[in-house]
Design a protein around this motif. Structure first.
Motif, short mmCIF file in Angstrom:
data_model
loop_
_atom_site.label_atom_id
_atom_site.label_comp_id
_atom_site.label_asym_id
_atom_site.label_seq_id
_atom_site.Cartn_x
_atom_site.Cartn_y
_atom_site.Cartn_z
N SER A 22 -8.52 -22.94 42.02
CA SER A 22 -8.66 -24.33 42.41
C SER A 22 -7.37 -24.76 43.08
CB SER A 22 -8.95 -25.21 41.19
OG SER A 22 -9.17 -26.55 41.58
N LEU A 23 -7.49 -25.60 44.12
CA LEU A 23 -6.35 -25.96 44.94
C LEU A 23 -6.02 -27.45 44.87
CD1 LEU A 23 -7.25 -24.01 48.22
CD2 LEU A 23 -5.67 -23.28 46.44
N GLU A 24 -4.78 -27.76 45.18
CA GLU A 24 -4.36 -29.13 45.45
C GLU A 24 -3.95 -29.22 46.90
OE1 GLU A 24 -2.60 -31.30 41.61
OE2 GLU A 24 -1.39 -29.61 42.27
N ASN A 25 -4.22 -30.37 47.52
CA ASN A 25 -3.98 -30.56 48.95
C ASN A 25 -3.07 -31.76 49.16
OD1 ASN A 25 -4.15 -30.53 51.76
ND2 ASN A 25 -6.16 -31.52 51.79
N PRO A 26 -1.80 -31.68 48.74
CA PRO A 26 -0.92 -32.85 48.84
C PRO A 26 -0.59 -33.25 50.27
CG PRO A 26 0.35 -30.91 48.24
CD PRO A 26 -1.10 -30.51 48.19
N LEU A 81 7.09 -34.78 51.20
CA LEU A 81 5.63 -34.80 51.05
C LEU A 81 4.90 -34.93 52.37
CD1 LEU A 81 5.44 -37.18 47.95
CD2 LEU A 81 5.10 -34.70 47.96
N SER A 82 5.66 -34.96 53.46
CA SER A 82 5.11 -35.07 54.82
C SER A 82 4.31 -36.34 55.01
CB SER A 82 4.23 -33.84 55.14
OG SER A 82 5.00 -32.66 55.10
N PHE A 83 4.73 -37.42 54.35
CA PHE A 83 4.06 -38.70 54.49
C PHE A 83 4.59 -39.43 55.72
CE2 PHE A 83 3.18 -39.18 49.65
CZ PHE A 83 2.19 -38.24 49.77
N ALA A 84 3.70 -40.08 56.42
CA ALA A 84 4.10 -40.91 57.55
C ALA A 84 4.60 -42.26 57.03
CB ALA A 84 2.93 -41.09 58.50
N SER A 119 8.73 -47.47 43.74
CA SER A 119 8.30 -46.65 42.60
C SER A 119 7.57 -45.41 43.12
CB SER A 119 7.37 -47.45 41.69
OG SER A 119 6.14 -47.73 42.37
N LEU A 120 7.38 -44.43 42.25
CA LEU A 120 6.64 -43.24 42.65
C LEU A 120 5.23 -43.59 43.09
CD1 LEU A 120 7.50 -40.38 40.10
CD2 LEU A 120 8.22 -40.63 42.46
N ALA A 121 4.58 -44.50 42.36
CA ALA A 121 3.22 -44.89 42.72
C ALA A 121 3.17 -45.47 44.12
CB ALA A 121 2.68 -45.90 41.69
N GLU A 122 4.14 -46.28 44.48
CA GLU A 122 4.18 -46.90 45.81
C GLU A 122 4.40 -45.84 46.88
OE1 GLU A 122 5.99 -51.31 44.63
OE2 GLU A 122 7.34 -49.62 45.01
N ILE A 123 5.25 -44.85 46.60
CA ILE A 123 5.53 -43.80 47.57
C ILE A 123 4.30 -42.94 47.81
CG2 ILE A 123 6.90 -41.73 48.03
CD1 ILE A 123 9.16 -43.07 46.43
N TYR A 124 3.61 -42.58 46.74
CA TYR A 124 2.43 -41.72 46.87
C TYR A 124 1.25 -42.43 47.50
CZ TYR A 124 4.31 -37.66 44.45
OH TYR A 124 5.06 -36.54 44.11
N GLU A 125 1.34 -43.75 47.63
CA GLU A 125 0.28 -44.52 48.30
C GLU A 125 0.55 -44.71 49.78
OE1 GLU A 125 -0.02 -48.14 46.16
OE2 GLU A 125 -1.02 -47.25 44.40
N LEU A 126 1.70 -44.21 50.28
CA LEU A 126 2.01 -44.36 51.69
C LEU A 126 0.98 -43.66 52.58
CD1 LEU A 126 5.89 -43.88 51.74
CD2 LEU A 126 4.62 -45.99 52.17
#
Length: 438
Positions: free
Chosen positions: A143-147, A418-421, A431-438
């Motif tokens: 099983s994979l994750e696709n971050p 994380l290669s987020f734009a 916060s981490l939650a805010e960053i991961y929602e970018l």
């Protein structure tokens, strides 16, 4: 080394190169046996071999191989379709010239490619191999994750073709793709090895190319099990096993700051020590990564039982049957999430809370603690100054840590990793939650 004679014939002196290095992301780089290529003028040139292998082959067929691979941190594989589209976009190669070995599954309507040979020109060739199909959120062995939100080949059974005619002209297929709120399983054709053959003059360009291709990663899911506490008014307390996925934290320093790495090592050392007791407080505002870290931490603990008390059962810890129930699990780690109601100062609380605090005191440093050797981890959002002072005394308190927002600089580093734009959107601590929602 190659010697070219005047008559155009060549003598190839082969020499085994056993040099191994490490590439970014954990890929294994190997310089292997030289090959020969013939120029249009009839001369023979030496082809150096440069191989990049994804860490721990995900398609291992034997159980022992999978067990060995499972011990490797942050294993990953590479997405074939993203790689091919990158080569099409940036090297203008014609996909009709690719030589591949593919299998079509008529039942699933999926095409799996195991090997691809690509001539990039200028005496550079790629051999991509070890291909197989794997999915995110799958219940199978792999099983994979696709971050990085790479575009899946198949979503819920529907194929996402490499050259979709409906796609807007000029849009790159290897760009990050988000399927919105859909929970449909994403299936990817992945590969475990890329081998480049090239003449020595192309060495620098080949290394740059493989560095670019190594970014199209999909990560294998790591899981651990713990015992979740349940309660039935008739039968009392009991546990049931649940599986927890390890979050994709490639670098604790990026997620929580440089100082936290030392804190993590200190806590892990205390928790894994045999016959140890004490209580750990992990607190901070919502969204700062407390639960995220707990999921990471429990995957690091191998030799102790983990007992998890969910938030809706925290208040039940005041019942008389709770301590006798815990006595069935000595030398374990008790994890209590959202523990505000049972750790606040007793002078300001009801009698039921007083009993909960007393239970924690006995478990962490009392006679019961000496007999059971139980560690306790609690998470909460309230101010540490509201906690019962008795729980904070030296000898009982193992560690207290406040999770907080990352600075602008730290937030940008994490988002970039994380290669987020949208890095320009980060102008205040996040916060981490805010960053991961970018």
């Amino acid at each position: 080394m190659v010697t070219v004679a005047n008559n155009g014939k060549s003598v190839l002196h082969e020499k085994r190169l056993a040099t191994r290095t490490r590439a970014a992301g954990g890929a294994s780089i190997k310089l292997a046996r030289p090959r020969a290529a013939t120029t249009p003028e009839g001369q023979t040139l030496l082809l150096t071999t440069f191989a990049m292998r994804a860490r721990a082959a995900g398609g291992a067929s034997s159980i022992r191989a999978r067990q060995r691979a499972a011990t490797t941190a942050e294993r990953h594989t590479l997405h074939l379709t993203s790689i091919l589209n990158y080569l099409i976009d940036n090297y203008k190669v014609d996909p009709n010239t690719f030589l591949s070995n593919s299998t079509f599954d008529s039942e699933k309507e999926q095409t799996s490619t195991s090997d691809v040979y690509i001539d990039l020109g200028n005496y550079v060739c790629l051999y991509i191999n070890g291909g197989y199909m794997a999915a995110t959120g799958g219940g199978g062995a792999i099983s994979l994750e696709n971050p990085l939100n790479l575009k899946a080949d198949y979503i819920g059974g529907a194929a996402e073709l490499i050259n979709d005619e409906d796609e807007e002209e000029g849009e790159s297929q290897h760009e990050p793709y988000v399927e919105g709120d859909s929970k449909a399983k994403e299936t990817f054709c992945v590969v475990t090895s890329i081998i480049a053959y090239y003449v020595p003059e192309q060495a620098a360009d080949v290394r740059s190319l493989l560095a670019a291709l190594s970014k199209f990663k999909l990560y294998f899911v790591k899981e651990t099990s713990l015992q979740m506490v349940c309660y039935n008014p008739q039968s009392g307390f009991y546990t049931t096993y649940i599986t927890i996925k390890r979050p994709l934290i490639k670098d604790l320093k990026l997620n929580y700051g440089e100082a936290f790495v030392k804190t993590h090592k200190q806590l892990l050392g205390k928790l894994t020590k045999t016959d140890s007791t004490g209580i750990t407080f992990l607190h901070g505002p919502p969204g700062t990564g407390k639960t995220f870290y707990i999921r990471y931490l429990i995957n690091e603990i191998k030799d102790k039982s983990l007992i998890y008390v969910p938030p809706d059962l925290v208040n039940e810890m005041t019942k008389p049957g709770f301590l006798p129930f815990l006595m069935q699990h000595p030398n374990s780690i008790l994890i209590i999430e959202d523990a505000e109601n049972i750790i606040l100062d007793r002078k300001d609380q009801a009698s039921s809370t007083n009993q909960a605090v007393s239970n924690l005191l006995n478990l962490s440093d009392g006679l019961l603690g000496d007999a059971m050797h139980q560690q306790i981890i609690t998470t909460f959002n309230c101010d540490i100054r509201g906690i019962d002072p008795a729980l904070l005394r030296d000898g009982r308190l193992v560690l207290e840590y406040k999770f907080d927002k990352l600075s602008v600089e730290q937030a940008k580093l994490l988002a970039k990793e994380l290669s987020f734009a949208g890095l320009e959107q980060i102008t205040t601590p996040m916060s981490l939650a805010e960053i991961y929602e970018l």
